[in-house]
Design a protein around this motif. Structure first.
Motif, PDB file in Angstrom:
ATOM      1  N   UNK A 161      -9.888   9.443 -11.958  1.00 28.15           N
ATOM      2  CA  UNK A 161      -8.766  10.508 -11.126  1.00 28.15           C
ATOM      3  C   UNK A 161      -7.540  10.199 -11.049  1.00 28.15           C
ATOM      4  N   UNK A 162      -6.691  10.269 -11.340  1.00 24.73           N
ATOM      5  CA  UNK A 162      -5.169  10.495 -11.758  1.00 24.73           C
ATOM      6  C   UNK A 162      -4.267  10.526 -10.624  1.00 24.73           C
ATOM      7  N   UNK A 163      -2.540  10.052 -10.712  1.00 20.84           N
ATOM      8  CA  UNK A 163      -1.630  10.168  -9.027  1.00 20.84           C
ATOM      9  C   UNK A 163      -1.351  11.351 -10.742  1.00 20.84           C
ATOM     10  N   UNK A 164      -0.632  12.708  -9.732  1.00 25.90           N
ATOM     11  CA  UNK A 164       0.223  13.301  -9.816  1.00 25.90           C
ATOM     12  C   UNK A 164       1.398  12.978 -10.036  1.00 25.90           C
ATOM     13  N   UNK A 210      -4.751   6.353  -0.498  1.00 27.97           N
ATOM     14  CA  UNK A 210      -3.989   4.971   0.279  1.00 27.97           C
ATOM     15  C   UNK A 210      -4.367   3.472  -1.778  1.00 27.97           C
ATOM     16  N   UNK A 211      -3.195   3.785  -2.303  1.00 29.77           N
ATOM     17  CA  UNK A 211      -3.358   2.467  -2.947  1.00 29.77           C
ATOM     18  C   UNK A 211      -2.787   1.706  -3.322  1.00 29.77           C
ATOM     19  N   UNK A 256       1.096  -0.565  -0.123  1.00 28.72           N
ATOM     20  CA  UNK A 256      -0.108  -0.715  -0.145  1.00 28.72           C
ATOM     21  C   UNK A 256       1.165   1.618   0.204  1.00 28.72           C
ATOM     22  N   UNK A 257       0.761   2.062  -0.475  1.00 33.96           N
ATOM     23  CA  UNK A 257       1.476   3.463  -1.107  1.00 33.96           C
ATOM     24  C   UNK A 257       0.172   4.422  -0.011  1.00 33.96           C
ATOM     25  N   UNK A 313       3.376  10.585  -7.596  1.00 36.22           N
ATOM     26  CA  UNK A 313       3.656  11.468  -6.654  1.00 36.22           C
ATOM     27  C   UNK A 313       2.065  10.688  -5.057  1.00 36.22           C
ATOM     28  N   UNK A 314       3.208   8.892  -4.803  1.00 40.97           N
ATOM     29  CA  UNK A 314       3.153   8.248  -4.057  1.00 40.97           C
ATOM     30  C   UNK A 314       4.645   7.807  -3.205  1.00 40.97           C
TER      31      UNK A 314
END
Length: 346
Positions: free
Chosen positions: A64-67, A23-24, A7-8, A132-133
């Motif tokens: 949705x997108x991780x930046x 959390x992804x 998890x991140x 960004x994780x």
């Protein structure tokens, strides 16, 4: 290979004004990928556009997108195919993936390939997730091991500095010349630092606000001007102009501030569509207007210059925030009157 997932904590843009820290799940990396524990991430103008408008130019969020694409970190799982750095290596990241067919371009300039993708970009769907994780899987070819003695914190600006380095290289020889930098935000300030290293004799920075001008002066600008002082800007008569404002008024100042037969490098990305421009002056003064987009391998030169101390980026970072305070970080970064480069700590 193990099917273990991790998890991140990630910074995800859902829509305009809707930024969430969530959390992804992160699976084990593919054969050609390494897993990286991200240490720092710099907030870029494109990240801010997704945050503020749900789009960066014509790249519109559809999911949705991780930046994030300005990142550095440490290898936690090395690529299984043997490429890339080993576990424990500290790395910077080249976030581009050249590709695509159709439009012609010089093969030695892959940044211009028609299908080039970038981490944290909504240009295509499904979107290219960003980094960004706290932990991400990245192709090993993107990873650049830091030179000995260079810390992750000191390397955190390598990616945007490579953009500035590419822009300055597009200007040609600048040693001993007078250079005007329009827009003293992070890319403009980084361009000032690169110009100083390259031996520019005079570097005049222009901005609307006092804070960016102070940052530019610390980075190596020999003089500063306010953006509304159009007469003084026109009187500069620079050999080279770096246009980093991304505003048509900035481009007008660049045209007015260039000497006859001067060269203007346009690195600030103007909005899509038609823009007003002083083309008649560009013609009658035989100015050279040159585009500059992203970079190729300049990140390697940047890392070398940071390691040997010839490139000084001190003072360009004005704020650091924990990843859990990402909303505050983005809000701060959006206010160019009070901030320079803003970093997230992971």
């Amino acid at each position: 290979m193990s099917s273990k997932t991790y998890t991140a904590t990630a910074v995800i843009a859902h829509a305009a004004g809707d930024l969430r820290v969530e959390t992804i799940e992160v699976p084990m990396p593919a054969t050609e990928q390494a897993q990286v524990a991200i240490a720092y991430g710099g907030i870029c103008g494109s990240d801010l556009h997704y945050f503020s408008h749900g789009a960066a130019g014509e790249s519109i969020l559809k999911a949705p997108m991780v930046l994030g694409h300005e990142i550095v970190g440490t290898i936690t799982v090395a690529a299984a195919d043997g490429t890339g750095p080993p576990v424990g290596a500290k790395v910077a990241v080249h976030p581009g993936t050249p590709g695509g067919t159709g439009a012609r371009y010089p093969l030695e300039r892959p940044n211009l390939s028609p299908g080039c993708t970038y981490l944290g970009s909504a240009a295509r769907f499904p979107h290219t997730e960003g980094a960004f994780a706290t932990r991400v899987n990245l192709p090993a070819r993107m990873l650049r091991e830091l030179p000995a003695g260079l810390s992750l914190r000191d390397a955190a600006l390598a990616e945007p500095a490579a953009v500035a380095w590419h822009a300055v290289s597009r200007a040609g020889e600048v040693a001993g010349k007078r250079v005007l930098v329009i827009g003293a935000g992070p890319i403009g300030a980084l361009a000032v630092a690169v110009l100083k290293r390259a031996g520019a004799a005079e570097i005049i920075a222009v901005d609307m606000f006092d804070k960016p001008l102070r940052i530019a002066a610390a980075a190596g600008a020999t003089a500063t001007l306010k953006a509304d002082d159009t007469e003084s800007i026109a009187a500069v008569q620079a050999d080279v102009v770096i246009e980093a404002s991304g505003n048509h008024r900035g481009l007008a100042s660049a045209v007015r501030g260039a000497m006859r037969a001067g060269r203007i490098v346009m690195v600030g990305l103007l909005p899509s569509g038609e823009q007003p421009a002083l083309i008649s002056l560009a013609i009658t003064r035989e100015l050279e207007l040159i585009g500059s987009f992203r970079f190729n391998d300049e990140i390697d030169q940047v890392l070398g210059a940071l390691a040997d101390g010839s490139l000084d980026l001190g003072g360009i970072v004005t704020h650091e925030f924990d990843v859990h305070d990402a909303l505050e970080a983005f809000t701060t970064a959006r206010d160019s009157a009070t901030s320079g480069k803003v970093l997230l700590r992971f």
